[in-house]
Design a protein around this motif. Structure first.
Motif, mmCIF file in Angstrom:
data_model
loop_
_atom_site.group_PDB
_atom_site.id
_atom_site.type_symbol
_atom_site.label_atom_id
_atom_site.label_comp_id
_atom_site.label_asym_id
_atom_site.label_seq_id
_atom_site.Cartn_x
_atom_site.Cartn_y
_atom_site.Cartn_z
ATOM 1 N N LEU A 92 0.838 -1.212 0.000
ATOM 2 C CA LEU A 92 0.000 0.000 0.000
ATOM 3 C C LEU A 92 0.869 1.256 0.000
ATOM 4 N N ASN A 93 1.915 1.252 0.798
ATOM 5 C CA ASN A 93 2.769 2.447 0.855
ATOM 6 C C ASN A 93 3.494 2.687 -0.469
ATOM 7 N N ASP A 94 3.703 1.623 -1.244
ATOM 8 C CA ASP A 94 4.315 1.799 -2.572
ATOM 9 C C ASP A 94 3.425 2.622 -3.504
ATOM 10 N N LEU A 95 2.150 2.705 -3.183
ATOM 11 C CA LEU A 95 1.215 3.457 -4.043
ATOM 12 C C LEU A 95 1.228 4.957 -3.757
ATOM 13 N N VAL A 96 1.893 5.359 -2.677
ATOM 14 C CA VAL A 96 1.899 6.781 -2.284
ATOM 15 C C VAL A 96 2.685 7.591 -3.314
ATOM 16 N N ARG A 97 2.053 8.651 -3.839
ATOM 17 C CA ARG A 97 2.726 9.505 -4.823
ATOM 18 C C ARG A 97 3.862 10.280 -4.145
ATOM 19 N N LYS A 98 4.880 10.629 -4.924
ATOM 20 C CA LYS A 98 6.107 11.171 -4.332
ATOM 21 C C LYS A 98 6.062 12.682 -4.102
ATOM 22 N N GLN A 99 5.251 13.396 -4.870
ATOM 23 C CA GLN A 99 5.240 14.863 -4.785
ATOM 24 C C GLN A 99 4.193 15.349 -3.790
ATOM 25 N N GLU A 100 4.560 16.361 -3.019
ATOM 26 C CA GLU A 100 3.564 17.040 -2.185
ATOM 27 C C GLU A 100 2.724 17.960 -3.059
ATOM 28 N N PRO A 101 1.452 18.214 -2.786
ATOM 29 C CA PRO A 101 0.713 17.723 -1.620
ATOM 30 C C PRO A 101 0.077 16.344 -1.828
ATOM 31 N N GLN A 102 0.261 15.759 -3.048
ATOM 32 C CA GLN A 102 -0.341 14.433 -3.308
ATOM 33 C C GLN A 102 0.185 13.395 -2.311
ATOM 34 N N ARG A 103 1.456 13.551 -1.960
ATOM 35 C CA ARG A 103 2.059 12.606 -1.013
ATOM 36 C C ARG A 103 1.301 12.607 0.324
ATOM 37 N N ALA A 104 0.989 13.796 0.819
ATOM 38 C CA ALA A 104 0.253 13.899 2.089
ATOM 39 C C ALA A 104 -1.120 13.247 1.971
ATOM 40 N N VAL A 105 -1.815 13.545 0.858
ATOM 41 C CA VAL A 105 -3.150 12.951 0.648
ATOM 42 C C VAL A 105 -3.045 11.430 0.699
ATOM 43 N N ASP A 106 -2.080 10.885 -0.046
ATOM 44 C CA ASP A 106 -1.979 9.423 -0.137
ATOM 45 C C ASP A 106 -1.555 8.789 1.183
ATOM 46 N N ARG A 107 -0.633 9.431 1.875
ATOM 47 C CA ARG A 107 -0.208 8.858 3.167
ATOM 48 C C ARG A 107 -1.388 8.780 4.130
ATOM 49 N N LEU A 108 -2.189 9.836 4.140
ATOM 50 C CA LEU A 108 -3.338 9.851 5.043
ATOM 51 C C LEU A 108 -4.385 8.827 4.606
ATOM 52 N N LEU A 109 -4.642 8.748 3.292
ATOM 53 C CA LEU A 109 -5.669 7.810 2.824
ATOM 54 C C LEU A 109 -5.224 6.366 3.014
ATOM 55 N N VAL A 110 -3.952 6.088 2.776
ATOM 56 C CA VAL A 110 -3.447 4.722 2.992
ATOM 57 C C VAL A 110 -3.538 4.355 4.472
ATOM 58 N N ALA A 111 -3.126 5.269 5.332
ATOM 59 C CA ALA A 111 -3.249 4.998 6.780
ATOM 60 C C ALA A 111 -4.714 4.740 7.129
ATOM 61 N N GLY A 112 -5.605 5.519 6.536
ATOM 62 C CA GLY A 112 -7.039 5.367 6.803
ATOM 63 C C GLY A 112 -7.586 4.045 6.287
ATOM 64 N N LEU A 113 -7.086 3.583 5.132
ATOM 65 C CA LEU A 113 -7.555 2.300 4.594
ATOM 66 C C LEU A 113 -7.065 1.135 5.450
ATOM 67 N N ILE A 114 -5.861 1.252 5.971
ATOM 68 C CA ILE A 114 -5.363 0.181 6.860
ATOM 69 C C ILE A 114 -6.239 0.122 8.122
ATOM 70 N N GLU A 115 -6.607 1.288 8.639
ATOM 71 C CA GLU A 115 -7.519 1.310 9.795
ATOM 72 C C GLU A 115 -8.866 0.686 9.425
ATOM 73 N N ALA A 116 -9.339 1.011 8.211
ATOM 74 C CA ALA A 116 -10.644 0.487 7.782
ATOM 75 C C ALA A 116 -10.597 -1.035 7.682
ATOM 76 N N ARG A 117 -9.528 -1.562 7.077
ATOM 77 C CA ARG A 117 -9.431 -3.015 6.945
ATOM 78 C C ARG A 117 -9.301 -3.674 8.322
ATOM 79 N N SER A 118 -8.539 -3.058 9.202
ATOM 80 C CA SER A 118 -8.421 -3.619 10.561
ATOM 81 C C SER A 118 -9.791 -3.641 11.214
ATOM 82 N N CYS A 119 -10.513 -2.568 11.061
ATOM 83 C CA CYS A 119 -11.856 -2.456 11.637
ATOM 84 C C CYS A 119 -12.749 -3.578 11.120
ATOM 85 N N GLU A 120 -12.734 -3.763 9.809
ATOM 86 C CA GLU A 120 -13.588 -4.793 9.197
ATOM 87 C C GLU A 120 -13.175 -6.176 9.703
#
Lengths: 191, 191
Positions: A92-120
């Motif tokens: 999942l972290n390999d999918l994070v885009r390298k340039q800001e601000p896209q990088r911030a968006v992706d890091r937050l969304l990936v962290a959020g998806l890991i939380e979502a999967r853990s929750c499920e």
């Protein structure tokens, strides 16, 4: 609410049944990693006051869960030890885009998806395991993971307009569903 | 009690007087870095249960202090921002030996010495600054930094016999005194 695009396969619950101790140990490591992710986000986006406040709350909660799992292991006489991690987080972290601000968006969304999967998965475990202590334990974690998912997704809108965040969340959720569908031989929280 | 081999020079208090805002901002960054140090120690020595428990308490406290400084900055209308860090931490970390278990001993002792120096400086600031809110603030932080120093020093004995830990602490404390005596032009908590 969790933005996941597929439910966990029954295959995973059979893997947990066969290797519960190892999954419990991996669970402790996952809570620790989740604290590390939140603290790293403070380091990288330290000028965002709301992000710092929310990430601090998440660091505290994840470390509390880490110790709850360690205590549970101890009560069961399971020695906590290092484990080879699953590939899920790295993929999942390999999918994070390298340039800001896209990088911030992706890091937050990936962290959020890991939380979502853990929750499920906690929800599935709470219904599946016969051990009442474990079932209650997983039920107790469900709510905070769902809340963390919502927090991460909301914070992503600090770095891009909401519609572009939601489009990216769809893309990443599709990738997440594909990654989790592959499965892994090592029995882990996200195998 | 703090194992420091020299008191802070009066030069530093003059630097603080001339650049109080910058020192306050740096202080916030220091609290955040202290949380990062403690969490990194959990990651590296995760099988040491007492270390994980103590480091968790320190992460939580340092992040609480981080937000206390951010709130103080906000009340004073000082914009929190990134700052070039002082070289103090890097110079100390360069002294850490590369091989385990010496590496663990040194990481813990260096973290403890930074806490000790912070403690000593908070005490000096509490007596020096005329602003009563700031004086009370620094007095409030003094005790926890001293406690953290003692915790780090004690945990180092998990990785080497106590006499060898105390000898190494003497060596590192001498190096720390030399580094802090050099001073730095940038006004910082550890300049």
């Amino acid at each position: 609410m969790l933005h996941l695009q597929s439910p966990t396969a029954a295959r995973w619950l059979r893997q947990v049944d066969a290797h519960l101790e190892e999954v419990l140990i991996d669970h402790a490591h996952c809570e620790k990693k989740a604290a590390g992710t939140a603290l790293n986000l403070i380091f990288h986006y330290v000028e965002d006051a709301e992000l710092c406040r929310e990430m601090t709350a998440i660091v505290n909660e994840e470390l509390e869960h880490f110790h709850m799992v360690l205590d549970l292991l101890q009560r069961r006489g399971i020695r906590f030890r290092r484990l080879k991690p699953s590939q899920y987080g790295r993929k999942l972290n390999d999918l994070v885009r390298k340039q800001e601000p896209q990088r911030a968006v992706d890091r937050l969304l990936v962290a959020g998806l890991i939380e979502a999967r853990s929750c499920e998965r906690f929800q599935q475990l709470a219904e599946h395991v016969e051990d009442p202590e474990l079932a209650a334990f997983y039920r107790g974690l469900f709510e905070s993971e769902a809340r963390h998912h919502a927090t991460y997704t909301r914070l992503a809108t600090h770095f891009a307009p909401e519609d572009s965040v939601m489009n990216r969340l769809d893309e990443l959720a599709a990738a997440e569903a594909a990654i989790i569908a592959e499965g892994e031989d090592l029995p882990r929280m996200h195998s």
